[in-house]
Design a protein around this motif. Structure first.
Motif, mmCIF file in Angstrom:
data_model
loop_
_atom_site.group_PDB
_atom_site.id
_atom_site.type_symbol
_atom_site.label_atom_id
_atom_site.label_comp_id
_atom_site.label_asym_id
_atom_site.label_seq_id
_atom_site.Cartn_x
_atom_site.Cartn_y
_atom_site.Cartn_z
ATOM 1 N N GLY A 12 7.471 -39.751 44.635
ATOM 2 C CA GLY A 12 7.598 -38.314 44.403
ATOM 3 C C GLY A 12 6.343 -37.776 43.760
ATOM 4 O O GLY A 12 6.381 -36.809 42.988
ATOM 5 N N GLY A 13 5.207 -38.402 44.085
ATOM 6 C CA GLY A 13 3.967 -38.141 43.368
ATOM 7 C C GLY A 13 3.225 -36.880 43.751
ATOM 8 O O GLY A 13 2.175 -36.598 43.171
ATOM 9 N N CYS A 14 3.739 -36.120 44.698
ATOM 10 C CA CYS A 14 3.023 -34.925 45.158
ATOM 11 C C CYS A 14 3.496 -33.640 44.504
ATOM 12 O O CYS A 14 2.903 -32.573 44.726
ATOM 13 N N SER A 15 4.565 -33.687 43.712
ATOM 14 C CA SER A 15 5.061 -32.464 43.076
ATOM 15 C C SER A 15 5.784 -32.808 41.781
ATOM 16 O O SER A 15 6.125 -33.970 41.532
ATOM 17 N N GLY A 16 6.021 -31.789 40.969
ATOM 18 C CA GLY A 16 6.847 -31.929 39.776
ATOM 19 C C GLY A 16 6.364 -32.984 38.796
ATOM 20 O O GLY A 16 5.169 -33.099 38.500
ATOM 21 N N SER A 33 -1.514 -44.461 43.784
ATOM 22 C CA SER A 33 -0.960 -44.469 45.134
ATOM 23 C C SER A 33 0.282 -43.592 45.136
ATOM 24 O O SER A 33 1.260 -43.876 44.434
ATOM 25 N N LEU A 34 0.239 -42.511 45.893
ATOM 26 C CA LEU A 34 1.331 -41.547 45.935
ATOM 27 C C LEU A 34 2.282 -41.879 47.073
ATOM 28 O O LEU A 34 1.863 -41.979 48.227
ATOM 29 N N PHE A 35 3.566 -42.053 46.747
ATOM 30 C CA PHE A 35 4.605 -42.226 47.761
ATOM 31 C C PHE A 35 5.389 -40.916 47.831
ATOM 32 O O PHE A 35 5.973 -40.483 46.836
ATOM 33 N N ASP A 36 5.412 -40.286 48.991
ATOM 34 C CA ASP A 36 6.116 -39.016 49.125
ATOM 35 C C ASP A 36 6.400 -38.780 50.601
ATOM 36 O O ASP A 36 5.910 -39.524 51.457
ATOM 37 N N LEU A 37 7.172 -37.734 50.890
ATOM 38 C CA LEU A 37 7.525 -37.400 52.275
ATOM 39 C C LEU A 37 6.715 -36.242 52.838
ATOM 40 O O LEU A 37 6.733 -36.010 54.042
ATOM 41 N N ASN A 38 6.011 -35.521 51.976
ATOM 42 C CA ASN A 38 5.287 -34.327 52.390
ATOM 43 C C ASN A 38 3.842 -34.684 52.744
ATOM 44 O O ASN A 38 2.981 -34.798 51.876
ATOM 45 N N ASN A 39 3.582 -34.878 54.036
ATOM 46 C CA ASN A 39 2.255 -35.307 54.481
ATOM 47 C C ASN A 39 1.165 -34.284 54.154
ATOM 48 O O ASN A 39 0.067 -34.646 53.719
ATOM 49 N N GLU A 40 1.466 -33.022 54.370
ATOM 50 C CA GLU A 40 0.476 -31.974 54.105
ATOM 51 C C GLU A 40 0.109 -31.924 52.631
ATOM 52 O O GLU A 40 -1.062 -31.850 52.258
#
Length: 258
Positions: A12-16, A33-40
């Motif tokens: 969840g490293g791309c937000s919050g 290393s960011l694990f997330d679902l939002n590619n953009e």
């Protein structure tokens, strides 16, 4: 744990909370290393944090193969993994029975448990397997640190929070036995249980709900800052004697029924 030049995975490293944690870690010289679902958003975060020290992987934390691919990509680029901070999660609100007396959909409950609890366990177990094969990073024999994210709802779940509270209570319950399991390997496990934090997830709630939540905070009387969560992550990393602990970060908040 001296953080400079170490590597951390943040789910969840791309937000919050996850994004705030990634920013703090990069500021301390940690490769992230960011694990997330939002590619953009992932591409944007890599650009912001620096391509040399940041990696993004499209990962659903529930999926064993995706998590392992993310771990493999991380070790291929950065080498050993010394920390994982599990921030990926959802916070749906649904009463057990609606106004017509219909039961809440079982699938909604299962999805929340799968992402928040099973997902955190899935990432932790796979990263721990990688950490266990690595050399210690200090004289005390420490090989790694796992930090999971619970919530004060895991203690005082509100009306409509059956799924969310159960998932976060499960994470609290995981903390000590997981720390005991991994202690012989020099891997610490801790959990942070935030109160009402100013994340996109909470800020998306109606303003009246936000005001009601922050009104119950003792001091300081406001929403918590994601940066304060990140600061606690750094403090846990710095203090090797913190292990098997769930730490509330809530300004003295005790959640009312609603």
């Amino acid at each position: 744990m001296l953080l400079t030049n170490l590597t951390a995975i943040v789910t969840g490293g791309c937000s919050g909370l996850g994004h705030a944690t990634a920013v703090a870690l990069r500021g301390a010289g940690v490769k992230v290393s960011l694990f997330d679902l939002n590619n953009e958003q992932g591409a944007q975060r890599v650009s912001e944090l620096g391509e040399e020290g940041t990696l993004f992987s499209h990962v659903d934390v529930r999926d064993e193969e995706q998590v392992q691919r993310g771990i493999d990509a991380t070790t291929a680029k950065f080498g050993a993994i010394s920390m994982v901070v599990n921030c990926a999660g959802i916070a749906p609100a649904k009463r057990l029975l609606d106004r017509e007396g219909n039961p809440a959909p079982l699938g909604d409950f299962q999805k929340t448990i799968d992402i928040n609890l099973v997902g955190s366990f899935n990432v932790a177990r796979l990263v721990a397997a990688t950490m266990a094969k690595q050399s210690p990073i200090n004289d005390e024999g420490e090989r790694g640190l796992i930090i999971n994210t619970a919530s004060v709802a895991g203690y005082e779940g509100q009306i409509g929070q059956t799924a969310y509270a159960a998932s976060k209570g499960g994470i609290i319950g995981l903390t000590l036995p997981m720390a005991r399991d991994l202690a012989p390997l020099g891997i610490r496990v801790n959990t942070i249980a935030p109160g009402v934090m100013g994340t996109p997830m909470l800020l998306a709630m109606p303003e009246k709900v936000q005001e009601a939540l922050s009104a119950n905070v003792q001091f300081p009387k406001r929403l918590g800052l994601p940066e304060e969560f990140a600061k606690l992550v750094m403090q846990i990393a710095d203090n090797t004697y913190i292990n098997g602990e769930t730490i509330r970060l809530d300004g003295g908040l005790r959640m009312p029924p609603k």
